[in-house]
Design an enzyme around this catalytic site. Structure first.
Site, PDB file in Angstrom:
ATOM      1  N   MET A  19       7.886   2.853 -28.480  1.00 60.03           N
ATOM      2  CA  MET A  19       9.280   2.808 -28.954  1.00 60.03           C
ATOM      3  C   MET A  19      10.000   1.654 -28.250  1.00 60.03           C
ATOM      4  O   MET A  19      10.147   1.653 -27.022  1.00 60.03           O
ATOM      5  CB  MET A  19       9.983   4.141 -28.693  1.00 60.03           C
ATOM      6  CG  MET A  19       9.464   5.263 -29.594  1.00 60.03           C
ATOM      7  SD  MET A  19      10.411   6.787 -29.441  1.00 60.03           S
ATOM      8  CE  MET A  19       9.726   7.495 -27.962  1.00 60.03           C
ATOM      9  N   CYS A 106       5.900  -1.256 -38.742  1.00 58.33           N
ATOM     10  CA  CYS A 106       7.351  -1.393 -38.530  1.00 58.33           C
ATOM     11  C   CYS A 106       8.021  -1.768 -39.859  1.00 58.33           C
ATOM     12  O   CYS A 106       7.677  -2.773 -40.473  1.00 58.33           O
ATOM     13  CB  CYS A 106       7.644  -2.452 -37.462  1.00 58.33           C
ATOM     14  SG  CYS A 106       9.405  -2.752 -37.292  1.00 58.33           S
ATOM     15  N   GLY A 232       6.906  10.567 -30.751  1.00 59.18           N
ATOM     16  CA  GLY A 232       7.933   9.626 -30.312  1.00 59.18           C
ATOM     17  C   GLY A 232       9.206  10.344 -29.926  1.00 59.18           C
ATOM     18  O   GLY A 232       9.394  10.784 -28.784  1.00 59.18           O
TER      19      GLY A 232
END
Ligand SMILES: Cc1cc2nc3c(=O)[nH]c(=O)nc-3n(C[C@H](O)[C@H](O)[C@H](O)COP(=O)(O)O)c2cc1C
Length: 346
Positions: A19, A106, A232
């Site tokens: 992250m 991403c 995450g």
């Protein structure tokens, strides 16, 4: 395929997700202290940045800073030039990382429209070239991606990646253009694992998306035939997530003192590691993680958000701890058992 790391790890593999501006060396060490996952990832780093900073110095970006405490540690890179990818992979191997992960997931429009990260879902030939280039570094190579570009295309895309003989594949259960409010689709993740079995490759398949507990990791790995699960945002709600099988809200109901001591450990370690080399203001996003779920959380957060340097923040924290309400009988008291554990972080 390099016969290391991914095959050695226990099943299901518990992984802390990469992250950006969160999982730096400091946060990884905090999480290692709270409850260690089996594997860590760095934030994503452009291949050119691995090769040289603005002044041409190699490998000095803060994102590459790490300690033995965070190993095994995979360096995640992105870019779309195979030659830079090969050179970055070789450098990362020299720097002591345990694996290389290629970011092909991403979804940021500016990045994917240039054909990098999730943009590679539409450039399968280039994706294969980047994987081949990364393998030249000699470390295990994995890919983190999504199920498709503007719809689930798991069979086509995941099938293509698996044919590249990668060591591991992390599948986030959303496609690139999908709204992050929609839940991750674990059936598509399960389909990815089934494709690996059908093709007969021994790539470790990892699922990712919306997992909030250690129990959830085990249940999802079993239900969908996965080698592991990556988490995450779940650690924002509970930094101790990897430690025990408690319910997802456990950290939310923890004592204020425990949370503030953890915050203080983060503050001190951040200062020790980054001091003037990283902006103090970045630290503020962590205040939100630690300071929730107790009556004084909001005013304390406001006081900390008004600070602009480490000393003032330390003072605010010290004032809070000295006037913290007396703990309930038998409860963890600030300055007692937990405080001594945090010594390891200083
Ligand atoms: C603040 C933030 C930064 C992220 N940065 C990265 C990154 O650098 N590389 C990457 O592959 N994914 C990145 N992601 C995506 C996460 O790794 C993960 O796939 C996503 O958050 C879904 O998993 P979760 O529901 O467990 O959070 C980021 C996510 C967040 C919230």
């Amino acid at each position: 395929m390099v016969d290391t790391l991914w095959r050695r790890l226990p099943r299901p593999i518990h992984i802390l997700a990469p992250m950006e501006d969160v999982t730096d060396t400091v946060f990884r060490r905090i999480i290692a202290h709270c409850g260690r996952p089996d594997l860590f990832f760095t934030e994503f780093i452009h291949t050119d940045v691995v090769l040289a900073d603005r002044r041409g110095r190699p490998g000095v970006t803060p994102r590459l800073v790490h300690t033995p405490e965070e190993r095994p540690l995979v360096a995640q890179i992105w870019g779309n030039d195979p030659s830079s990818c090969a050179r970055a992979a070789a450098r990362l191997a020299q720097m002591g990382f345990d694996g290389i992960d290629l970011n092909m997931g991403c979804p940021v429009r500016k990045i994917r429209s240039k054909g990098a990260c999730a943009g590679l879902i539409r450039r399968p030939g280039l994706a294969a070239e980047l994987i081949a280039a990364a393998k030249e570094g000699g470390l295990p190579v994995s890919v983190k991606t999504r199920t498709g570009y503007d719809r689930h295309e798991t069979d086509r895309w995941v099938g293509h990646l698996l044919l590249q003989r990668i060591d591991a594949l992390t599948v986030h259960g959303r496609y690139a253009e999908q709204d992050s409010e929609e839940p991750a689709d674990w059936r598509e993740i399960g389909r990815a694992a089934a494709i690996a079995r059908e093709i007969g490759v021994d790539t470790a398949v990892i699922g990712n998306g919306d997992v909030t507990s250690r129990t959830g990791i085990r249940q999802l790995a079993r239900a969908y035939g996965l080698d592991g699960v990556m988490v995450g945002r779940g650690v924002f709600a509970d930094p101790y997530l990897f430690a025990t099988d408690r319910h997802p809200g456990a950290f939310q109901t923890a004592q204020a003192g425990q949370k503030v001591l953890l915050l203080r450990s983060h503050l001190r370690l951040y200062r020790e590691v980054w001091n003037d080399t990283r902006n103090y203001e970045i630290l503020k996003k962590f205040y939100k993680i630690y300071l929730t779920g107790f009556p004084e959380a909001e005013p304390l957060r406001e006081r900390l958000n008004a600070t602009h340097d480490y000393d003032t923040a330390e003072q605010v924290v010290a004032d809070f701890l000295s006037s913290a309400p007396a703990p309930a009988p038998g409860a963890l008291r600030p300055g007692s058992a937990f405080a001594s554990q945090t010594e390891v972080l200083r």
